[in-house]
Design a protein around this motif. Structure first.
Motif, PDB file in Angstrom:
ATOM      1  N   GLN A 191      66.817  78.859  30.140  1.00 55.94           N
ATOM      2  CA  GLN A 191      66.382  78.692  28.746  1.00 55.94           C
ATOM      3  C   GLN A 191      65.523  77.444  28.584  1.00 55.94           C
ATOM      4  O   GLN A 191      64.528  77.458  27.846  1.00 55.94           O
ATOM      5  N   LEU A 240      61.997  78.285  30.101  1.00 53.03           N
ATOM      6  CA  LEU A 240      61.189  79.212  29.303  1.00 53.03           C
ATOM      7  C   LEU A 240      60.688  78.582  28.002  1.00 53.03           C
ATOM      8  O   LEU A 240      59.640  78.984  27.478  1.00 53.03           O
ATOM      9  N   ALA A 241      61.435  77.602  27.495  1.00 49.95           N
ATOM     10  CA  ALA A 241      61.028  76.946  26.255  1.00 49.95           C
ATOM     11  C   ALA A 241      60.252  75.653  26.498  1.00 49.95           C
ATOM     12  O   ALA A 241      59.767  75.039  25.543  1.00 49.95           O
ATOM     13  N   ILE A 277      65.921  85.866  34.564  1.00 52.97           N
ATOM     14  CA  ILE A 277      66.660  86.365  33.409  1.00 52.97           C
ATOM     15  C   ILE A 277      67.964  87.000  33.865  1.00 52.97           C
ATOM     16  O   ILE A 277      69.026  86.833  33.249  1.00 52.97           O
ATOM     17  N   ILE A 294      69.888  86.579  27.141  1.00 48.85           N
ATOM     18  CA  ILE A 294      68.466  86.440  26.781  1.00 48.85           C
ATOM     19  C   ILE A 294      67.633  87.566  27.417  1.00 48.85           C
ATOM     20  O   ILE A 294      66.675  87.303  28.142  1.00 48.85           O
ATOM     21  N   PHE A 328      65.399  89.468  26.274  1.00 50.24           N
ATOM     22  CA  PHE A 328      64.003  89.488  25.842  1.00 50.24           C
ATOM     23  C   PHE A 328      63.346  88.117  25.987  1.00 50.24           C
ATOM     24  O   PHE A 328      62.312  87.848  25.388  1.00 50.24           O
ATOM     25  N   ALA A 329      63.974  87.235  26.795  1.00 47.00           N
ATOM     26  CA  ALA A 329      63.491  85.877  27.042  1.00 47.00           C
ATOM     27  C   ALA A 329      63.632  85.021  25.787  1.00 47.00           C
ATOM     28  O   ALA A 329      64.137  85.463  24.752  1.00 47.00           O
ATOM     29  N   VAL A 330      63.173  83.789  25.878  1.00 45.36           N
ATOM     30  CA  VAL A 330      63.204  82.849  24.755  1.00 45.36           C
ATOM     31  C   VAL A 330      61.898  82.066  24.779  1.00 45.36           C
ATOM     32  O   VAL A 330      61.117  82.157  25.722  1.00 45.36           O
ATOM     33  N   HIS A 386      56.987  82.921  24.368  1.00 50.24           N
ATOM     34  CA  HIS A 386      56.640  84.215  24.935  1.00 50.24           C
ATOM     35  C   HIS A 386      57.777  85.231  24.851  1.00 50.24           C
ATOM     36  O   HIS A 386      57.737  86.259  25.529  1.00 50.24           O
ATOM     37  N   ALA A 387      58.793  84.968  24.036  1.00 52.36           N
ATOM     38  CA  ALA A 387      59.854  85.956  23.842  1.00 52.36           C
ATOM     39  C   ALA A 387      59.241  87.268  23.366  1.00 52.36           C
ATOM     40  O   ALA A 387      58.244  87.286  22.625  1.00 52.36           O
ATOM     41  N   CYS A 388      59.827  88.381  23.806  1.00 50.68           N
ATOM     42  CA  CYS A 388      59.248  89.696  23.548  1.00 50.68           C
ATOM     43  C   CYS A 388      59.086  89.970  22.058  1.00 50.68           C
ATOM     44  O   CYS A 388      60.085  89.967  21.314  1.00 50.68           O
ATOM     45  N   ALA A 427      61.046  93.422  20.521  1.00 54.09           N
ATOM     46  CA  ALA A 427      62.487  93.618  20.728  1.00 54.09           C
ATOM     47  C   ALA A 427      63.101  94.511  19.653  1.00 54.09           C
ATOM     48  O   ALA A 427      63.898  95.410  19.954  1.00 54.09           O
TER      49      ALA A 427
END
Length: 385
Positions: free
Chosen positions: A46, A49-50, A299, A325, A327-329, A332-334, A337
């Protein structure tokens, strides 16, 4: 205490779908080689990705070379501009309209086609039919071209996978798909309501500086990501339904169905590995990551972190899913969703209505791919009432 681990043969490691399982459990960040890092722990994934300096944009990415400027490979203001174009077609109101007017006409024929049969390759034979139908309709593509789009699009998934497979054929497929999209746009087959026409109007109204070519590339990547992730996850849903985790009649309840979907998403996120790049020297969980390094965020590893989820490899509805997560965070989170979950819920509802039982009759417990992961090497029987 999270730390850094190392491996001797990263190529052999990353060839395995569940590669994160083979990394030292005491570390969250792993140096796989010069300029190559893997991140596996939930908090570390997390954070990565952020992180503002861990970015999607890289000039040598296969997807960037194939599609040009696009929503998946942009960061900062350009990425926000691309996403704002998709917002009108992914709003709650528009998704409710899709659920009422579009999805039933696609899902019912699929359920009719599988009811009473045993499928030994559900993924390739059936899983794509609903997502391709939905996205073709949103794009304003004539239904007669759905099979052609499937034929051209499926190989492009390897452009987004890890490790990437890029060939002359994938570039030719991109060119042909863009030609067909432009041809359909020019024909105005959707009376001004297609994705392309909607995002072009949004671009012009908001004064966003994106060319027609960039708009078409984003539309094509929306098509690719929306269809391939959904096809993979529908396969995972059917697989879990067939493992007789609980009675199909229970899935008629909306709350039970939602819990089921969320737990399948945790165990089988359709995108298992996301590739990012360090734009500056930085740290993740206290580990130094040099500028220009590739950062593989898992993920799948984050969603099965035993520090976050008790018995993480066990399917169990009702557990706390804080930390899941799929759909990611981050930026670029999806964006699709909500559309995807609506599609999945309606499909399960129709399957539960039509079938008395869904049974896995052959299972070699295989998993295919990284970016569009799903169970493979199984047969499933859809028994009717």
């Amino acid at each position: 205490m999270p730390g850094i681990g190392t491996v001797d043969n990263p190529a052999a490691l990353l060839a395995k779908p569940h590669w994160y399982r083979n990394l030292p459990a005491e570390a969250d960040v792993h140096r796989l080689g010069d300029g190559l890092f893997a991140v596996t722990g939930n908090a570390a994934v997390q954070e990565a990705l952020a992180h503002p300096d861990i970015v999607a944009e890289h000039p040598l990415k296969a997807s960037a070379r194939a599609f040009g400027p696009n929503v998946l490979d942009a960061d900062g203001p350009n990425h926000r501009a691309f996403r704002s174009l998709l917002a009108p077609i992914l709003s709650a109101g528009r998704i409710a309209e899709y659920k009422q007017r579009l999805m039933p006409g696609l899902i019912s024929p699929l359920v009719d086609s599988i009811a009473g049969i045993e499928a030994d390759d559900f993924y390739n034979s059936f899983a794509h039919k609903v997502p391709y139908g939905i996205v073709c309709t949103i794009l304003g593509i004539d239904a007669s071209l759905e099979d052609r789009f499937h034929e051209l699009t499926r190989p492009l998934a390897r452009l987004l996978d890890y490790p990437t497979e890029e060939t002359d054929q994938t570039h030719a497929n991109v060119a042909e798909l863009l030609r067909l999209i432009e041809q359909q746009r020019a024909a105005r087959t959707a009376d001004g309501q297609s994705l392309l026409e909607t995002i072009e109007r949004t671009r012009d109204r908001k004064g966003i500086s994106l060319t027609d070519s960039e708009v078409r590339s984003t539309a094509l990547l929306f098509f690719l990501a929306g269809t391939e992730t959904s096809s993979a996850f529908i396969t995972s849903l059917v697989y879990c339904m067939g493992r007789s985790i609980f009675d199909l009649d229970e899935l008629r309840d909306n709350a039970v169905r939602d819990d089921f979907i969320e737990e399948v998403l945790r165990l089988y996120p359709p995108v298992q590995t996301i590739v990012r790049f360090a734009s500056e020297d930085l740290t993740v969980q206290g580990v130094d990551v040099p500028r220009h390094s590739a950062v593989l965020t898992s993920i799948a590893g984050a969603n099965r972190d035993p520090r976050v989820f008790d018995n993480p490899d066990r399917f169990r509805t009702g557990r706390s899913l804080k930390g899941s997560i799929p759909f990611a965070v981050g930026a670029h989170a999806c964006p699709g969703a909500m559309l995807a979950k609506t599609e999945f819920s309606l499909l399960i509802e129709k399957l539960a209505e039509r079938c008395s039982d869904i049974v896995i009759t052959r299972d070699r417990t295989g998993t295919e791919s990284q970016s569009f992961a799903h169970p493979t090497n199984f047969s499933v029987e859809f028994r009717t009432k």
